[in-house]
Write an enzyme that holds these catalytic residues in place. Structure first.
Site, short mmCIF file in Angstrom:
data_model
loop_
_atom_site.label_atom_id
_atom_site.label_comp_id
_atom_site.label_asym_id
_atom_site.label_seq_id
_atom_site.Cartn_x
_atom_site.Cartn_y
_atom_site.Cartn_z
CB CYS A 57 -0.90 -0.04 1.23
SG CYS A 57 -1.80 1.47 1.57
CB CYS A 60 0.54 1.57 4.17
SG CYS A 60 -1.20 1.11 4.16
#
Length: 137
Positions: A57, A60
């Site tokens: 991600c 993230c």
């Protein structure tokens, strides 16, 4: 797991994996470790900030260094990182549908939640929780 949600800064997702460790961040890799950290925080009357993220991600990876900085700035809180792909049962039980998702727990119960890589909002929530744990004078 689910959708990657947040402020994507572009760039290649194939670049090196970000280190989600560092500072006062504890990596949760199994259910037993999760339960241990919840129990320790309850005993110490500490609030937990749990970052549910994934290595693939982009948002993230973008917010991970900021999360680590916050863990150093607010040592009165417990900072955890959970990889949603490694801990699918826990992530599902907590209804995680997007990454990153930040859970704020007190006495093992959710008191707040933030979905997405929103640095100002994350810092605002953490600062408010840290302030609430300070003894009143």
């Amino acid at each position: 797991m689910g959708n990657c949600f947040g402020l994507n800064q572009g760039g290649s997702d194939s670049d090196s994996r970000v280190n989600f460790t560092g500072g006062n961040v504890h990596i949760i890799s199994n259910q037993q470790k999760w339960e241990e950290k919840i129990s320790e925080a309850k005993k110490e009357c500490k609030i937990i900030v749990a970052n549910f993220s994934a290595s693939w991600c982009g948002p993230c990876r973008m917010i991970a260094p900021h999360y680590t900085e916050l863990s150093l700035k607010y040592p009165q809180l417990v900072f955890l990182t959970v990889d949603v792909d490694e801990m699918t049962d826990l992530s599902s039980s907590l209804d995680i549908h997007a990454t990153p998702t930040f859970f704020f727990l007190q006495d093992g119960q959710q008191i707040d939640k933030l979905v997405g890589a929103n640095k100002p909002e994350l810092e605002k929530k953490i600062a408010a929780l840290a302030e609430s744990t300070q003894p009143s004078t």
